[in-house]
Motif scaffolding. Structure first.
Motif, PDB file in Angstrom:
ATOM      1  N   GLU A 555      27.737  45.822  -3.573  1.00 59.69           N
ATOM      2  CA  GLU A 555      28.519  46.813  -3.314  1.00 59.69           C
ATOM      3  C   GLU A 555      29.831  46.804  -4.259  1.00 59.69           C
ATOM      4  O   GLU A 555      29.938  48.102  -4.461  1.00 59.69           O
ATOM      5  N   ALA A 556      30.053  45.743  -4.468  1.00 58.17           N
ATOM      6  CA  ALA A 556      31.373  45.620  -5.440  1.00 58.17           C
ATOM      7  C   ALA A 556      31.006  46.372  -6.867  1.00 58.17           C
ATOM      8  O   ALA A 556      31.956  46.714  -7.645  1.00 58.17           O
ATOM      9  N   SER A 557      29.650  46.196  -7.088  1.00 58.59           N
ATOM     10  CA  SER A 557      29.440  46.683  -8.607  1.00 58.59           C
ATOM     11  C   SER A 557      29.672  48.250  -8.831  1.00 58.59           C
ATOM     12  O   SER A 557      29.871  48.616  -9.927  1.00 58.59           O
ATOM     13  N   GLY A 558      29.612  48.902  -7.716  1.00 61.41           N
ATOM     14  CA  GLY A 558      29.772  50.603  -7.802  1.00 61.41           C
ATOM     15  C   GLY A 558      28.624  51.298  -8.409  1.00 61.41           C
ATOM     16  O   GLY A 558      28.666  52.421  -8.384  1.00 61.41           O
ATOM     17  N   VAL A 559      27.450  50.552  -8.616  1.00 61.85           N
ATOM     18  CA  VAL A 559      26.465  51.254  -9.095  1.00 61.85           C
ATOM     19  C   VAL A 559      25.441  51.750  -7.945  1.00 61.85           C
ATOM     20  O   VAL A 559      25.046  52.984  -8.256  1.00 61.85           O
ATOM     21  N   PHE A 560      25.325  51.573  -6.895  1.00 67.30           N
ATOM     22  CA  PHE A 560      24.633  51.778  -5.690  1.00 67.30           C
ATOM     23  C   PHE A 560      25.401  52.689  -4.975  1.00 67.30           C
ATOM     24  O   PHE A 560      26.666  52.109  -4.646  1.00 67.30           O
ATOM     25  N   THR A 561      24.795  53.886  -4.435  1.00 70.88           N
ATOM     26  CA  THR A 561      25.438  54.742  -3.384  1.00 70.88           C
ATOM     27  C   THR A 561      25.241  54.500  -1.997  1.00 70.88           C
ATOM     28  O   THR A 561      25.751  54.979  -1.112  1.00 70.88           O
ATOM     29  N   GLU A 562      24.032  53.799  -1.561  1.00 72.82           N
ATOM     30  CA  GLU A 562      23.554  53.590  -0.338  1.00 72.82           C
ATOM     31  C   GLU A 562      22.812  52.368  -0.041  1.00 72.82           C
ATOM     32  O   GLU A 562      21.974  52.082  -1.203  1.00 72.82           O
ATOM     33  N   PHE A 563      23.264  51.670   1.125  1.00 74.85           N
ATOM     34  CA  PHE A 563      22.503  50.447   1.315  1.00 74.85           C
ATOM     35  C   PHE A 563      22.017  50.741   2.910  1.00 74.85           C
ATOM     36  O   PHE A 563      22.590  51.044   3.724  1.00 74.85           O
ATOM     37  N   ARG A 564      20.627  50.202   2.993  1.00 75.95           N
ATOM     38  CA  ARG A 564      20.025  50.018   4.232  1.00 75.95           C
ATOM     39  C   ARG A 564      19.338  48.967   4.615  1.00 75.95           C
ATOM     40  O   ARG A 564      18.504  48.539   3.720  1.00 75.95           O
ATOM     41  N   GLU A 565      19.371  48.378   5.720  1.00 79.98           N
ATOM     42  CA  GLU A 565      18.454  47.315   5.831  1.00 79.98           C
ATOM     43  C   GLU A 565      16.874  47.874   6.739  1.00 79.98           C
ATOM     44  O   GLU A 565      17.066  48.659   7.514  1.00 79.98           O
ATOM     45  N   VAL A 566      15.978  47.070   6.163  1.00 81.97           N
ATOM     46  CA  VAL A 566      14.678  47.650   6.399  1.00 81.97           C
ATOM     47  C   VAL A 566      13.990  46.217   6.687  1.00 81.97           C
ATOM     48  O   VAL A 566      13.466  45.365   5.694  1.00 81.97           O
ATOM     49  N   GLY A 567      14.147  45.857   7.939  1.00 77.14           N
ATOM     50  CA  GLY A 567      13.768  44.490   8.370  1.00 77.14           C
ATOM     51  C   GLY A 567      14.562  43.334   7.663  1.00 77.14           C
ATOM     52  O   GLY A 567      15.467  43.526   7.714  1.00 77.14           O
ATOM     53  N   ALA A 568      13.799  42.575   7.243  1.00 74.90           N
ATOM     54  CA  ALA A 568      14.459  41.556   6.465  1.00 74.90           C
ATOM     55  C   ALA A 568      15.033  42.048   5.013  1.00 74.90           C
ATOM     56  O   ALA A 568      15.667  40.932   4.161  1.00 74.90           O
ATOM     57  N   LEU A 569      14.576  42.877   4.684  1.00 69.57           N
ATOM     58  CA  LEU A 569      14.909  43.452   3.188  1.00 69.57           C
ATOM     59  C   LEU A 569      16.037  44.328   3.081  1.00 69.57           C
ATOM     60  O   LEU A 569      16.581  45.019   4.158  1.00 69.57           O
ATOM     61  N   LEU A 570      16.938  44.544   1.971  1.00 64.27           N
ATOM     62  CA  LEU A 570      17.970  45.451   1.877  1.00 64.27           C
ATOM     63  C   LEU A 570      17.507  46.503   0.677  1.00 64.27           C
ATOM     64  O   LEU A 570      17.088  46.162  -0.253  1.00 64.27           O
ATOM     65  N   GLN A 571      17.530  47.922   1.115  1.00 67.05           N
ATOM     66  CA  GLN A 571      17.338  48.785   0.363  1.00 67.05           C
ATOM     67  C   GLN A 571      18.517  49.427  -0.212  1.00 67.05           C
ATOM     68  O   GLN A 571      19.231  49.701   0.317  1.00 67.05           O
ATOM     69  N   VAL A 572      18.643  49.272  -1.689  1.00 68.04           N
ATOM     70  CA  VAL A 572      19.786  49.906  -2.494  1.00 68.04           C
ATOM     71  C   VAL A 572      19.269  51.350  -3.061  1.00 68.04           C
ATOM     72  O   VAL A 572      18.083  51.384  -3.559  1.00 68.04           O
ATOM     73  N   GLN A 573      20.178  51.974  -3.098  1.00 69.95           N
ATOM     74  CA  GLN A 573      19.912  53.575  -3.638  1.00 69.95           C
ATOM     75  C   GLN A 573      20.782  53.806  -4.714  1.00 69.95           C
ATOM     76  O   GLN A 573      22.020  53.691  -4.664  1.00 69.95           O
ATOM     77  N   CYS A 574      20.537  54.565  -5.886  1.00 70.73           N
ATOM     78  CA  CYS A 574      21.360  55.060  -6.746  1.00 70.73           C
ATOM     79  C   CYS A 574      21.202  56.486  -6.846  1.00 70.73           C
ATOM     80  O   CYS A 574      20.396  57.126  -7.532  1.00 70.73           O
ATOM     81  N   GLY A 575      22.085  57.138  -6.235  1.00 70.63           N
ATOM     82  CA  GLY A 575      22.398  58.608  -6.100  1.00 70.63           C
ATOM     83  C   GLY A 575      21.657  59.096  -4.719  1.00 70.63           C
ATOM     84  O   GLY A 575      20.499  58.516  -4.462  1.00 70.63           O
ATOM     85  N   ALA A 576      21.885  60.393  -4.757  1.00 66.89           N
ATOM     86  CA  ALA A 576      21.468  61.128  -3.250  1.00 66.89           C
ATOM     87  C   ALA A 576      19.889  61.523  -3.610  1.00 66.89           C
ATOM     88  O   ALA A 576      19.062  61.488  -2.765  1.00 66.89           O
ATOM     89  N   GLN A 577      19.554  61.503  -4.828  1.00 65.96           N
ATOM     90  CA  GLN A 577      18.183  62.338  -5.159  1.00 65.96           C
ATOM     91  C   GLN A 577      17.736  61.485  -6.429  1.00 65.96           C
ATOM     92  O   GLN A 577      18.611  60.894  -7.083  1.00 65.96           O
ATOM     93  N   PRO A 578      16.565  61.281  -6.810  1.00 69.28           N
ATOM     94  CA  PRO A 578      16.093  60.709  -7.852  1.00 69.28           C
ATOM     95  C   PRO A 578      16.680  61.288  -9.313  1.00 69.28           C
ATOM     96  O   PRO A 578      16.773  60.480 -10.291  1.00 69.28           O
ATOM     97  N   VAL A 579      16.865  62.635  -9.197  1.00 62.21           N
ATOM     98  CA  VAL A 579      17.551  63.171 -10.410  1.00 62.21           C
ATOM     99  C   VAL A 579      18.746  62.777 -10.791  1.00 62.21           C
ATOM    100  O   VAL A 579      19.324  62.694 -11.859  1.00 62.21           O
ATOM    101  N   ASP A 580      19.437  62.072  -9.773  1.00 62.39           N
ATOM    102  CA  ASP A 580      20.841  61.636  -9.702  1.00 62.39           C
ATOM    103  C   ASP A 580      20.906  60.122 -10.566  1.00 62.39           C
ATOM    104  O   ASP A 580      21.935  59.848 -11.223  1.00 62.39           O
ATOM    105  N   CYS A 581      19.547  59.631 -10.698  1.00 64.06           N
ATOM    106  CA  CYS A 581      19.530  58.243 -11.174  1.00 64.06           C
ATOM    107  C   CYS A 581      19.198  58.536 -12.655  1.00 64.06           C
ATOM    108  O   CYS A 581      18.040  58.294 -13.077  1.00 64.06           O
TER     109      CYS A 581
END
Length: 603
Positions: A555-581
Motif C-alpha cells: 500500500e505504501a508503494s503507491g503502485v497499486f490502486t485496489e486491494f481485495r482479499e480472496v480467501g487466504a490470498l490478497l489481490q492487488v490491482q494496478c488501475g481501474a482497467q487493464p489499459v490503465d496498467c
C-alpha cells in the motif's frame, strides 16, 4: 503436419545406403542413419533386421521393424495426430481403452523379430514403454531402441559421410550443393508488382486464408525484400518467399503475373506500393470503415502492443504490417501441488467455466447465423470449432470435437482419476481450416493442468482461461471474479494473475515478463514464493506477502490502486482497467515485486 525426418537403424554392412549417414549413436555392430530428406520406402534397408522410424513434427513417431525389407511389426506414438493427418476418423477413447492390449501384442511381435537378431527383450518392460507418451515423439524411438539393446545412454555419436556428394534424394549434398542447378526462369529478386483479378478463385482463396474481406478489393500485390504485400494504404503483409524462389511458383500460388517496379520507386515499400496502386490493376470495393487493424496502427500501450522498454525485436516491417491479433482477457491460477487428489473439484470448476463461457458462446454464434462444427472431418470456412484436448495418466494425448457426449465422457474420466490435463478450445476456422492465416476472432481456452513434469514446467498444476474480445462480446455477464473465487474456495490456489493483452503467455513455459526481460529459459520456480510477472491484477499468497513485507508495504508503494482479499490470498490491482496498467506502471510494479520475480540477468 509433414514428415521432417526419417531414421534407419540396422546392422553394420559393407553396402550401406547411397546417402549421407549423418551420425551413428548405437551400440557396436549397429548403425543409426539419419536421412532427413528421405522418402523412406525408397531406400534399401538391407537383407537383415532393421528399424525405420518416421518423425512428423515431433507429434508422431511411426516405428517399424523390418527383415529383408518386409515389415514384421509397427508401433505409432501419437496415433490420434497421425489419424488426423491421414484424414481418418478414430475414437480416441477406444484407442486408449485398447492401448494395453495392443502394446502387449506389439511387444510380442517385437520380441519375435528381435530373437533371430540376437537381441534380448524384456516383454513386460517393453509393453510399458509402448504405452508412454512424450512431449517429443522422437523420445519414444530412443526408448524403444534402448529397450532392444540397440542404443544405450552412452552410445557414441560419430559423424560420418558415406557419400558426401549425394543426399537422400540423390542430389548434391554439402559443398556440392553450391553447384546445384538454379531453378529455370526468373527468380523473385527485385521489386515486383502484380494486378489482382477480384473474380478469380486465387483471390477468393487469399481473402479466406488471410481474412482480407474487410480490406475491400485493392488493385495489386507488391513483392519486396522477401515478402508479398497487398497494396492497401497502409500495405498488408501477405506471405514470405526466398529471394531465389521461382517467380512462376509464386505467381501460380497467388494467381498473379508479376512486372518490374521502376527503379526510382523500388527502394522503399511505401513508394513501391503507392506506385502499384496508381499504375497496376484496378481498385474495386473500398475497405470497410471498421476494417481489421494492423500492428502498425496500434498504440504502444501494453494491452495493444509490445513496449520498447523490453527491446522488442519483432517490430520488423513484416510484423508491423501484419493484421493484429485481437485483444484477449486471461487469468491463471497457480497451485503449490498437483491436483490429482482434487479431480472432483477441478471437474466442478471446469463445468462452471463451461456454463459461463462456452455454452453462451456457442448459442450466440449459432443465433448470428454462424455454423458450429461438432464433428470430425473437413471444417467449413468461418465455422466455430469447439474441441477437447486431454492427456491421460499414462501420458497419452487425445482430442475430440467438444459435443455434449464427449464432454460428459471426458468429465467422467477426469473424476475417475484417469486424466492429468483437460483443455477446452474454441476457434473460428478460415477457408483453409484452423491452422492457417490470421484469425481476427481469436480464441477461447479453458484449461486445467492437474499435474506437470517438473523437469519441463514451473507450475505443478494450474487453471487457465483466455477469451478474445470478439468472443467475449457474445458472452453476457462477468466471469473473472466468479471463477477466481470458486477456485480459491475449493482448490489449493497459492497465486495467480488476471490481465489483458493481444498476446498472453499462459501455463507452461515462460511468462510474458520472463520472455521480454530475458530470463533464462528453464528456470524453475516455486509458485508459493514466486509470481510469473507483473499483471493488471496479481494474486499473492502468504509466502509472497512475507517476502514483500506485507500488505502495508504494498500500500505504501503507491503502485497499486485496489486491494481485495480472496480467501487466504490478497489481490492487488494496478488501475481501474487493464489499459490503465501501462508499461511505465508495470516497470514500477517490477520494482515493488522484485523479491518474488525471477531476476533479470546481468547484461
Amino acid at each position: 503436419m509433414g514428415r521432417w525426418a526419417t531414421y534407419m537403424i540396422g546392422r553394420e554392412r559393407e553396402d550401406p545406403p547411397a546417402a549421407c549417414a549423418r551420425h551413428s549413436k548405437t551400440v557396436p555392430g549397429w548403425v543409426w542413419w539419419e536421412l532427413p530428406l528421405a522418402r523412406g520406402e525408397a531406400w534399401d534397408p538391407g537383407s537383415g533386421p532393421a528399424i525405420v522410424a518416421h518423425i512428423f513434427d515431433s507429434d508422431v513417431a511411426d516405428i517399424r521393424g523390418l527383415v529383408a525389407g518386409e515389415q514384421r511389426w509397427r508401433w505409432v506414438y501419437g496415433e490420434v495426430a497421425l489419424a488426423v493427418y491421414e484424414g481418418k476418423d478414430v475414437d480416441p477413447d477406444a484407442l486408449e481403452d485398447s492401448l494395453a492390449e495392443r502394446a502387449q501384442a506389439a511387444a510380442q511381435l517385437i520380441a519375435e523379430w528381435a530373437d533371430p537378431a540376437g537381441l534380448v527383450v524384456d516383454g513386460e518392460a517393453l509393453t510399458e514403454i509402448l504405452q508412454r507418451d512424450h512431449v517429443f515423439a522422437e523420445e519414444g524411438v530412443s526408448e524403444v531402441l534402448e529397450a532392444l539393446g540397440v542404443m544405450s545412454a552412452d552410445s557414441p555419436t560419430e559423424y560420418q559421410d558415406l557419400d558426401p556428394t549425394v543426399d537422400a534424394d540423390r542430389g548434391p549434398f554439402g559443398e556440392a550443393a553450391e553447384q546445384k542447378t538454379k531453378p529455370a526462369g526468373p527468380t523473385m529478386a527485385g521489386v515486383l508488382a502484380a494486378p489482382i483479378d477480384h473474380s478469380s478463385d486465387a483471390w477468393r482463396g487469399l481473402v479466406a486464408e488471410f481474412w482480407l474481406d474487410s480490406f475491400g478489393e485493392p488493385p495489386a500485390l507488391v513483392a519486396i525484400d522477401g515478402s508479398v504485400f497487398v497494396a492497401c494504404d497502409p500495405p498488408i503483409t501477405l506471405s514470405s518467399y526466398g529471394r531465389d524462389t521461382e517467380r512462376t511458383w509464386v505467381s501460380e500460388h497467388l494467381g498473379v503475373e508479376w512486372q518490374e517496379v521502376p527503379s526510382e520507386v523500388a527502394g522503399d515499400l511505401f513508394e513501391a506500393v503507392a506506385w502499384a496502386r496508381a499504375n497496376v490493376g484496378v481498385q474495386g470495393r473500398p475497405a470497410d470503415e471498421n476494417r481489421l487493424e494492423l500492428n502498425v496502427e496500434l498504440p504502444p500501450d501494453y494491452p495493444d502492443g509490445l513496449g520498447d522498454e523490453f527491446g522488442d525485436h519483432t517490430r520488423s516491417q513484416w510484423w508491423l504490417h501484419s493484421i493484429a491479433d485481437p485483444q484477449h482477457a486471461g487469468l491463471e491460477l497457480a497451485m503449490a501441488t498437483d491436483l490429482l487428489n482434487s479431480a472432483d473439484q477441478v471437474a466442478d470448476w471446469l463445468d462452471h467455466a463451461r456454463e459461463l463461457l462456452v455454452t453462451p458462446l456457442v448459442e450466440a454464434y449459432a443465433e448470428r447465423g454462424g455454423q458450429v462444427h461438432l464433428k470430425n472431418g473437413d471444417v467449413p470456412g468461418y465455422a466455430l470449432v469447439p474441441t477437447l484436448v486431454y492427456r491421460s495418466a499414462r501420458g497419452r494425448s487425445a482430442g475430440a470435437p467438444a459435443d455434449e457426449k464427449a464432454w460428459r465422457r471426458v468429465q467422467k474420466r477426469l473424476r475417475a482419476g484417469e486424466l492429468t490435463s483437460v483443455k477446452f478450445k474454441c476457434r473460428v476456422a478460415n477457408g483453409f481450416g484452423l491452422m492457417r492465416g490470421i484469425e481476427p476472432w481469436g480464441d477461447l481456452l479453458i484449461g486445467a493442468q492437474l499435474a506437470a513434469d517438473q523437469r519441463l514446467y514451473s507450475l505443478p498444476a494450474h487453471l487457465t482461461v483466455k477469451i478474445s474480445d470478439p468472443m467475449r462480446g457474445l458472452v453476457q455477464g462477468l466471469f473473472v471474479d466468479d471463477l477466481v473465487a470458486r477456485a480459491v474456495g475449493t482448490l489449493p490456489v497459492v497465486g495467480g494473475w488476471v490481465d489483458a493483452a493481444r498476446v498472453l503467455y499462459l501455463g507452461d513455459g515462460q511468462s510474458r515478463y520472463e520472455s521480454f526481460a530475458g530470463v533464462r529459459p528453464g528456470v524453475r520456480r516455486d509458485p508459493r514464493s514466486s509470481v510469473r510477472g507483473p499483471a493488471w491484477r496479481v494474486l499473492l499468497g502468504p509466502g509472497h506477502l512475507e517476502l514483500l513485507g506485507g500488505r502495508a508495504a504494498l500500500e505504501a508503494s503507491g503502485v497499486f490502486t485496489e486491494f481485495r482479499e480472496v480467501g487466504a490470498l490478497l489481490q492487488v490491482q494496478c488501475g481501474a482497467q487493464p489499459v490503465d496498467c501501462t508499461w511505465e506502471r508495470r516497470e514500477a510494479m517490477v520494482g515493488v515485486l522484485a523479491p518474488v520475480l525471477p531476476p533479470r540477468p546481468d547484461r
